[in-house]
Design a protein around this motif. Structure first.
Motif, mmCIF file in Angstrom:
data_model
loop_
_atom_site.group_PDB
_atom_site.id
_atom_site.type_symbol
_atom_site.label_atom_id
_atom_site.label_comp_id
_atom_site.label_asym_id
_atom_site.label_seq_id
_atom_site.Cartn_x
_atom_site.Cartn_y
_atom_site.Cartn_z
ATOM 1 N N VAL A 20 -14.040 -4.709 -7.394
ATOM 2 C CA VAL A 20 -12.746 -4.216 -6.928
ATOM 3 C C VAL A 20 -12.908 -2.771 -6.485
ATOM 4 N N PHE A 21 -12.509 -2.485 -5.257
ATOM 5 C CA PHE A 21 -12.586 -1.123 -4.730
ATOM 6 C C PHE A 21 -11.378 -0.875 -3.851
ATOM 7 N N GLY A 22 -11.123 0.398 -3.589
ATOM 8 C CA GLY A 22 -9.966 0.762 -2.785
ATOM 9 C C GLY A 22 -10.255 2.005 -1.965
ATOM 10 N N ALA A 23 -9.204 2.534 -1.361
ATOM 11 C CA ALA A 23 -9.340 3.724 -0.525
ATOM 12 C C ALA A 23 -9.823 4.903 -1.361
ATOM 13 N N GLY A 24 -10.738 5.671 -0.810
ATOM 14 C CA GLY A 24 -11.278 6.840 -1.493
ATOM 15 C C GLY A 24 -12.568 6.580 -2.234
ATOM 16 N N ASP A 25 -12.912 5.324 -2.440
ATOM 17 C CA ASP A 25 -14.158 4.986 -3.128
ATOM 18 C C ASP A 25 -15.332 5.103 -2.165
ATOM 19 N N THR A 26 -16.458 5.553 -2.688
ATOM 20 C CA THR A 26 -17.691 5.580 -1.909
ATOM 21 C C THR A 26 -18.485 4.338 -2.267
ATOM 22 N N ILE A 27 -18.772 3.506 -1.255
ATOM 23 C CA ILE A 27 -19.456 2.247 -1.512
ATOM 24 C C ILE A 27 -20.641 2.085 -0.563
ATOM 25 N N THR A 28 -21.548 1.197 -0.947
ATOM 26 C CA THR A 28 -22.663 0.812 -0.103
ATOM 27 C C THR A 28 -22.540 -0.678 0.164
ATOM 28 N N VAL A 29 -22.537 -1.042 1.442
ATOM 29 C CA VAL A 29 -22.413 -2.440 1.848
ATOM 30 C C VAL A 29 -23.765 -2.890 2.392
ATOM 31 N N TYR A 30 -24.302 -3.954 1.831
ATOM 32 C CA TYR A 30 -25.552 -4.540 2.303
ATOM 33 C C TYR A 30 -25.210 -5.784 3.111
ATOM 34 N N ASN A 88 -20.490 3.334 -5.508
ATOM 35 C CA ASN A 88 -21.239 4.513 -5.904
ATOM 36 C C ASN A 88 -20.360 5.515 -6.652
ATOM 37 N N LYS A 89 -19.118 5.708 -6.164
ATOM 38 C CA LYS A 89 -18.193 6.662 -6.774
ATOM 39 C C LYS A 89 -16.781 6.134 -6.619
ATOM 40 N N LYS A 90 -15.974 6.288 -7.660
ATOM 41 C CA LYS A 90 -14.555 5.973 -7.571
ATOM 42 C C LYS A 90 -13.826 7.249 -7.196
ATOM 43 N N GLY A 91 -13.049 7.206 -6.136
ATOM 44 C CA GLY A 91 -12.337 8.389 -5.687
ATOM 45 C C GLY A 91 -10.870 8.335 -6.043
ATOM 46 N N HIS A 92 -10.283 9.498 -6.284
ATOM 47 C CA HIS A 92 -8.856 9.590 -6.601
ATOM 48 C C HIS A 92 -8.114 10.087 -5.367
ATOM 49 N N VAL A 93 -7.351 9.202 -4.736
ATOM 50 C CA VAL A 93 -6.505 9.562 -3.599
ATOM 51 C C VAL A 93 -5.110 9.017 -3.865
ATOM 52 N N ARG A 94 -4.120 9.577 -3.191
ATOM 53 C CA ARG A 94 -2.742 9.183 -3.431
ATOM 54 C C ARG A 94 -2.211 8.183 -2.416
ATOM 55 N N ARG A 95 -3.019 7.831 -1.434
ATOM 56 C CA ARG A 95 -2.557 6.927 -0.390
ATOM 57 C C ARG A 95 -3.468 5.720 -0.292
ATOM 58 N N ALA A 96 -2.935 4.648 0.269
ATOM 59 C CA ALA A 96 -3.720 3.434 0.455
ATOM 60 C C ALA A 96 -4.571 3.516 1.710
ATOM 61 N N ARG A 97 -4.141 4.307 2.675
ATOM 62 C CA ARG A 97 -4.894 4.476 3.923
ATOM 63 C C ARG A 97 -5.055 5.966 4.170
ATOM 64 N N ILE A 98 -6.283 6.442 4.129
ATOM 65 C CA ILE A 98 -6.522 7.889 4.175
ATOM 66 C C ILE A 98 -7.054 8.290 5.550
#
Length: 116
Positions: A20-30, A88-98
């Motif tokens: 589960v991931f959302g806006a603001g998260d840093t991810i790696t897609v293979y 990689n990192k969970k980010g804290h943002v206040r919006r669903a679309r940044i």
């Protein structure tokens, strides 16, 4: 009609278990790339800008900086070429679309980590 469409999607479309991931998260897609008859795995690492859609049509947009140029890529969640997604990192943002993230550079473009 909507029930029939939902039934077909649930029965015949193979579901992959991604974290589960959302806006603001840093991810790696293979994902797999076909070049002629050969296939190879390539990765794309960046910040999730948005998740859009539901069910079979859900997509997510990732943005990374390649040198001084911003590169965005849209991935469908049900893409057969997707192999795995790592958070990689969970980010804290206040919006669903940044989308405001596109104009930020330097230290302003840093996203705070989510507290656990």
């Amino acid at each position: 009609m909507a029930d029939l469409l939902k039934f077909v999607q649930d029965e015949f479309v193979a579901k992959k278990d991604f974290p589960v991931f959302g806006a603001g998260d840093t991810i790696t897609v293979y994902y797999e790339i076909k070049e002629g008859e050969k296939t190879r795995t390539q990765f794309f690492k960046g910040v999730v800008i948005q998740r859009r859609g539901t069910g079979n049509t859900e997509t997510f947009t990732i943005r990374k900086m390649s040198g001084a140029v911003g590169v965005e890529r849209i991935f469908p969640v049900n893409l057969p070429a997707l192999q795995k997604i790592e958070i990689n990192k969970k980010g804290h943002v206040r919006r669903a679309r940044i989308f405001y993230f596109r104009e930020l550079t330097g230290k302003k473009a840093k996203i705070k980590d989510k507290r656990r």
